[in-house]
Design a protein around this motif. Sequence first.
Motif, PDB file in Angstrom:
ATOM      1  N   THR A   1     -61.307 -15.426 -29.803  1.00 30.83           N
ATOM      2  CA  THR A   1     -60.043 -15.857 -29.234  1.00 30.83           C
ATOM      3  C   THR A   1     -60.046 -17.367 -29.113  1.00 30.83           C
ATOM      4  O   THR A   1     -61.001 -17.946 -28.592  1.00 30.83           O
ATOM      5  N   GLY A   2     -58.983 -17.984 -29.594  1.00 30.54           N
ATOM      6  CA  GLY A   2     -58.851 -19.437 -29.504  1.00 30.54           C
ATOM      7  C   GLY A   2     -58.681 -19.892 -28.066  1.00 30.54           C
ATOM      8  O   GLY A   2     -58.507 -19.084 -27.152  1.00 30.54           O
ATOM      9  N   ALA A   3     -58.723 -21.172 -27.853  1.00 32.13           N
ATOM     10  CA  ALA A   3     -58.600 -21.741 -26.516  1.00 32.13           C
ATOM     11  C   ALA A   3     -57.235 -21.421 -25.913  1.00 32.13           C
ATOM     12  O   ALA A   3     -56.217 -21.410 -26.613  1.00 32.13           O
ATOM     13  N   ALA A   4     -57.231 -21.168 -24.608  1.00 31.46           N
ATOM     14  CA  ALA A   4     -55.984 -20.899 -23.896  1.00 31.46           C
ATOM     15  C   ALA A   4     -55.176 -22.185 -23.757  1.00 31.46           C
ATOM     16  O   ALA A   4     -55.728 -23.280 -23.684  1.00 31.46           O
ATOM     17  N   THR A   5     -53.856 -22.030 -23.718  1.00 28.29           N
ATOM     18  CA  THR A   5     -52.942 -23.153 -23.527  1.00 28.29           C
ATOM     19  C   THR A   5     -52.409 -23.107 -22.101  1.00 28.29           C
ATOM     20  O   THR A   5     -51.921 -22.064 -21.662  1.00 28.29           O
ATOM     21  N   THR A   6     -52.493 -24.221 -21.379  1.00 27.13           N
ATOM     22  CA  THR A   6     -51.943 -24.289 -20.027  1.00 27.13           C
ATOM     23  C   THR A   6     -50.466 -24.654 -20.120  1.00 27.13           C
ATOM     24  O   THR A   6     -50.105 -25.673 -20.707  1.00 27.13           O
TER      25      THR A   6
ATOM     26  N   ARG B   1     -43.855 -16.186 -21.606  1.00 32.82           N
ATOM     27  CA  ARG B   1     -43.731 -14.905 -22.311  1.00 32.82           C
ATOM     28  C   ARG B   1     -44.388 -13.814 -21.488  1.00 32.82           C
ATOM     29  O   ARG B   1     -45.319 -14.058 -20.719  1.00 32.82           O
ATOM     30  N   VAL B   2     -43.921 -12.607 -21.706  1.00 31.14           N
ATOM     31  CA  VAL B   2     -44.575 -11.456 -21.114  1.00 31.14           C
ATOM     32  C   VAL B   2     -46.026 -11.458 -21.578  1.00 31.14           C
ATOM     33  O   VAL B   2     -46.306 -11.677 -22.758  1.00 31.14           O
ATOM     34  N   GLY B   3     -46.944 -11.265 -20.646  1.00 31.56           N
ATOM     35  CA  GLY B   3     -48.365 -11.248 -20.977  1.00 31.56           C
ATOM     36  C   GLY B   3     -49.081 -12.551 -20.668  1.00 31.56           C
ATOM     37  O   GLY B   3     -50.305 -12.592 -20.648  1.00 31.56           O
ATOM     38  N   ASP B   4     -48.335 -13.648 -20.425  1.00 30.73           N
ATOM     39  CA  ASP B   4     -48.995 -14.881 -19.996  1.00 30.73           C
ATOM     40  C   ASP B   4     -49.715 -14.601 -18.679  1.00 30.73           C
ATOM     41  O   ASP B   4     -49.382 -13.651 -17.966  1.00 30.73           O
ATOM     42  N   THR B   5     -50.681 -15.443 -18.337  1.00 23.78           N
ATOM     43  CA  THR B   5     -51.508 -15.212 -17.145  1.00 23.78           C
ATOM     44  C   THR B   5     -51.234 -16.255 -16.078  1.00 23.78           C
ATOM     45  O   THR B   5     -51.236 -17.448 -16.353  1.00 23.78           O
ATOM     46  N   VAL B   6     -51.003 -15.781 -14.855  1.00 21.64           N
ATOM     47  CA  VAL B   6     -50.876 -16.647 -13.687  1.00 21.64           C
ATOM     48  C   VAL B   6     -52.172 -16.512 -12.900  1.00 21.64           C
ATOM     49  O   VAL B   6     -52.582 -15.402 -12.548  1.00 21.64           O
ATOM     50  N   THR B   7     -52.834 -17.630 -12.638  1.00 18.30           N
ATOM     51  CA  THR B   7     -54.059 -17.641 -11.856  1.00 18.30           C
ATOM     52  C   THR B   7     -53.809 -18.463 -10.600  1.00 18.30           C
ATOM     53  O   THR B   7     -53.370 -19.613 -10.686  1.00 18.30           O
TER      54      THR B   7
END
Length: 130
Positions: free
Chosen positions: A39-44, A88-94
Amino acid sequence: MDEVLAAGRRAHEQLMVDACTISRAGAQMLDRSTSALTTGAATTLYSGPCRLKPQRVPRNEEAGERLAVVARYEVALPFGSLATDDLRVGDTVTITASGDTRLVGQHFAVLTVDFGSTATAWRITVESAT
């Protein structure tokens, strides 16, 4: 009307005592030599103040023979803090900071992005399985 709406947005921001980061996982790629998925790097997409509020619609789901309770929450962000088209649906909130230390480090999946012309904040419905 514009003055009242601006005042409402400023007031709502004062309630945003939590902080969060919204990110999107990188694209998955197949390494053909090892047959491993990477998996590539996550985008903030956003990092800053927010307000996390539970919605009273938990539901039970069966996972194998185990019962899991899925809880939904509303995340409010300052109005105009990011382009909602970016979410988008599926993005992650931390949650990165909170007066409730149990929330720090918790991850939630974006289910919906709510719209409204007189909204005092941008609202996102998220879900977490506990």
